[in-house]
Design an enzyme around this catalytic site. Structure first.
Site, PDB file in Angstrom:
ATOM      1  N   ASP A  14      13.320   1.384 -12.351  1.00 59.28           N
ATOM      2  CA  ASP A  14      12.833   0.017 -12.584  1.00 59.28           C
ATOM      3  C   ASP A  14      11.739  -0.058 -13.648  1.00 59.28           C
ATOM      4  O   ASP A  14      11.789  -0.898 -14.541  1.00 59.28           O
ATOM      5  CB  ASP A  14      12.305  -0.598 -11.280  1.00 59.28           C
ATOM      6  CG  ASP A  14      13.448  -1.006 -10.351  1.00 59.28           C
ATOM      7  OD1 ASP A  14      14.587  -1.149 -10.846  1.00 59.28           O
ATOM      8  OD2 ASP A  14      13.184  -1.163  -9.143  1.00 59.28           O
ATOM      9  N   ARG A  94      -2.518  -0.055  -4.148  1.00 62.58           N
ATOM     10  CA  ARG A  94      -2.298  -1.132  -5.129  1.00 62.58           C
ATOM     11  C   ARG A  94      -3.578  -1.639  -5.792  1.00 62.58           C
ATOM     12  O   ARG A  94      -3.612  -1.816  -6.998  1.00 62.58           O
ATOM     13  CB  ARG A  94      -1.520  -2.296  -4.503  1.00 62.58           C
ATOM     14  CG  ARG A  94      -0.166  -1.904  -3.903  1.00 62.58           C
ATOM     15  CD  ARG A  94       0.622  -0.973  -4.772  1.00 62.58           C
ATOM     16  NE  ARG A  94       1.918  -0.637  -4.212  1.00 62.58           N
ATOM     17  CZ  ARG A  94       2.650   0.408  -4.590  1.00 62.58           C
ATOM     18  NH1 ARG A  94       2.199   1.222  -5.528  1.00 62.58           N
ATOM     19  NH2 ARG A  94       3.808   0.646  -4.051  1.00 62.58           N
ATOM     20  N   ASP A 123       3.832  -5.818  -2.336  1.00 60.56           N
ATOM     21  CA  ASP A 123       3.113  -5.136  -3.407  1.00 60.56           C
ATOM     22  C   ASP A 123       2.842  -6.036  -4.616  1.00 60.56           C
ATOM     23  O   ASP A 123       1.795  -5.949  -5.249  1.00 60.56           O
ATOM     24  CB  ASP A 123       3.856  -3.869  -3.818  1.00 60.56           C
ATOM     25  CG  ASP A 123       3.720  -2.762  -2.776  1.00 60.56           C
ATOM     26  OD1 ASP A 123       2.664  -2.739  -2.108  1.00 60.56           O
ATOM     27  OD2 ASP A 123       4.637  -1.951  -2.626  1.00 60.56           O
ATOM     28  N   SER A 174      14.029   3.262  -0.878  1.00 61.78           N
ATOM     29  CA  SER A 174      12.902   2.941  -1.737  1.00 61.78           C
ATOM     30  C   SER A 174      11.674   3.625  -1.135  1.00 61.78           C
ATOM     31  O   SER A 174      11.326   3.378   0.022  1.00 61.78           O
ATOM     32  CB  SER A 174      12.722   1.420  -1.790  1.00 61.78           C
ATOM     33  OG  SER A 174      11.442   1.137  -2.285  1.00 61.78           O
TER      34      SER A 174
HETATM   35  N1  ARG Z   1       5.847  -2.312   3.727  1.00 61.57           N
HETATM   36  C1  ARG Z   1       4.813  -1.518   3.213  1.00 61.57           C
HETATM   37  C2  ARG Z   1       3.707  -2.373   2.641  1.00 61.57           C
HETATM   38  O1  ARG Z   1       3.939  -3.515   2.381  1.00 61.57           O
HETATM   39  C3  ARG Z   1       5.280  -0.475   2.245  1.00 61.57           C
HETATM   40  C4  ARG Z   1       5.898  -0.939   0.983  1.00 61.57           C
HETATM   41  C5  ARG Z   1       6.025   0.211   0.062  1.00 61.57           C
HETATM   42  N2  ARG Z   1       7.143   0.258  -0.752  1.00 61.57           N
HETATM   43  C6  ARG Z   1       8.268   1.004  -0.557  1.00 61.57           C
HETATM   44  N3  ARG Z   1       9.041   1.151  -1.560  1.00 61.57           N
HETATM   45  N4  ARG Z   1       8.560   1.577   0.548  1.00 61.57           N
HETATM   46  O2  ARG Z   1       2.611  -1.926   2.465  1.00 61.57           O
END
Ligand code: ARG
Length: 417
Positions: A14, A94, A123, A174
């Site tokens: 991506d 983040r 995110d 992911s």
């Molecule tokens: N659901 C979790 C959060 O919002 C993890 C998201 C992380 N991304 C992934 N590709 N698993 O913090």
């Protein structure tokens, strides 16, 4: 001269596709920024890939220590668990990556920053809000949100633009990784009834493969922060790596959570977070030993809010700063050592000691050394229970229930001043 955009670059499909996309759609020069928060990736390879694809530059920054000390450990001091389960690993990285983007944009004179988040996750919120909190004038571009591509289209686009696409079976999951944990979603995990297959786990052994013998780990804290394992002092990032390794061997830290995203969707996530799970257990245990009751109970009320605001992307907010000021003050005496027992996927605090311990053996004991004033308890209980006693007396007089007559006479027999 073209405008510049700084892109948070992971080396994946991506964000790789985003490089030519930003160039073509926005006609900007792309500067890639790869932050190392402990993924264990080949950063030189990632840098070269960004340049090969057409980024005019690629900065690689090792922020493992900063992430551990200034983000993960703050959440640890606040015992932050979203919905009581998720240690917030992805959510905590983040704001740090956003800060790096903003700093880099300032240094490079860039007009915008970009990230590879989709339009339905948390995110994107964390990046956008963090960047705006740090510099409201910077534009935030999210190519995947703006122009979503199916995976096959993204691969076709990549091939057209000379982006190397790994051949063979694509990883159906992911995954986001840092020192505080590993998050896995998508693929078969989207069915919350299906147990996560072994292949999603990379850090933790399945219980069947863990050693039969338990392992004890002593974690020493100073002012709420872990500083040593089994008496050996180490840096924050090293300590996290070490606990991830030890805990993972014993199958500790697997989490399976159907969580409420900020964008209104319920999603099923699998996490591996051995260090976070062990440290949260140890830290809470040490607080039990060292915090006076009123402080402990009040702090517990704030912890939920703290976790929520980290999850909701409000790291750079006055509320988080204010909560951190409180949390920091509360940690002054949270120093000492907790003994954790790891066995077959479990982690339990089984011993604790501290020079700041409020545990008084002479007060607690039922033995002969007892110094607690038992007679003082009587007067205390009379006063403590007075509202209940008075209420019961009035209620029983008005309701006239037989079984509360005893209470009325008890009141009648009480001495008046
Ligand atoms: N659901 C979790 C959060 O919002 C993890 C998201 C992380 N991304 C992934 N590709 N698993 O913090």
């Amino acid at each position: 001269m073209k405008d510049k955009v700084v892109l948070a670059y992971s080396g994946g499909l991506d964000t790789s596709v985003a490089i030519p996309w930003l160039r073509e759609t926005y006609e900007m020069d792309v500067i890639a920024l790869a932050a190392d928060v402990g993924e264990g990736k080949d950063l030189d390879g990632i840098r070269q890939k960004a340049l090969d694809i057409g980024a005019i530059d690629c900065h690689v920054v090792d922020v493992r220590e900063e992430f551990a000390k200034e983000y993960a450990f703050l959440a640890l001091k606040a015992n932050a668990l979203y919905e009581g389960r998720y240690p917030l690993s992805s959510a905590l990285s983040r704001p740090l990556i956003s800060k790096l983007l903003v700093d880099c944009a300032h240094a490079e004179g860039a007009r915008a920053v970009a990230h590879g988040c989709t339009g339905k996750g948390n995110d994107q919120v964390r990046f956008d809000v963090s960047v705006k909190a740090l510099d409201p004038d910077l534009e935030v571009i999210a190519p995947v949100r703006e122009s979503p591509m199916a995976r096959t289209d993204a691969i076709a686009y990549a091939k057209e633009h000379g982006i190397p696409v790994p051949v063979g079976k694509q990883n159906p999951f992911s995954i986001d990784v840092n020192l505080w944990g590993r998050s896995i979603e998508c693929g078969v995990l989207e069915d919350p009834w299906i147990e996560a297959p072994e292949e999603v786990f990379a850090w933790t052994a399945s219980v069947a493969d863990t050693p039969a013998a338990c392992r004890y780990v002593n974690v020493t804290f100073s002012g709420g922060i872990p500083v040593a394992i089994d008496g050996v002092e180490m840096s924050p990032a090293t300590l996290l790596s070490e606990l991830n390794r030890i805990g993972g061997m014993h199958g500790v830290g697997r989490l399976d959570h159907v969580e409420n995203r900020l964008v209104g969707i319920k999603s099923r996530e699998i996490y591996e977070a051995p260090a976070a799970v062990m440290l949260l257990e140890a830290h809470r245990d040490l607080e039990d030993l060292t915090l006076p009751r009123e402080l402990a109970h009040f702090k517990a009320g704030l912890e939920h809010k703290y976790a929520e605001l980290v999850y909701f992307g409000l790291w750079f907010s006055p509320l988080r700063e204010a909560l951190d000021a409180f949390v920091e003050q509360s940690q002054k005496r949270v120093s000492g050592t907790v003994r954790l027992k790891l066995h077959r996927g479990t982690c339990q605090a089984v011993g604790r000691k501290s020079p700041q311990s409020l545990y008084d053996a002479d007060l607690a004991t039922y033995g002969a050394e007892d110094t607690f004033d038992h007679r003082a308890a009587e007067g205390f209980i009379t006063v403590w229970g007075l509202p209940t006693t008075v209420h019961a007396a009035v209620a029983s007089k008005n309701d006239g229930t037989a079984d509360q007559q005893g209470t009325v006479s008890a009141i009648a027999g009480m001495q008046r001043p």
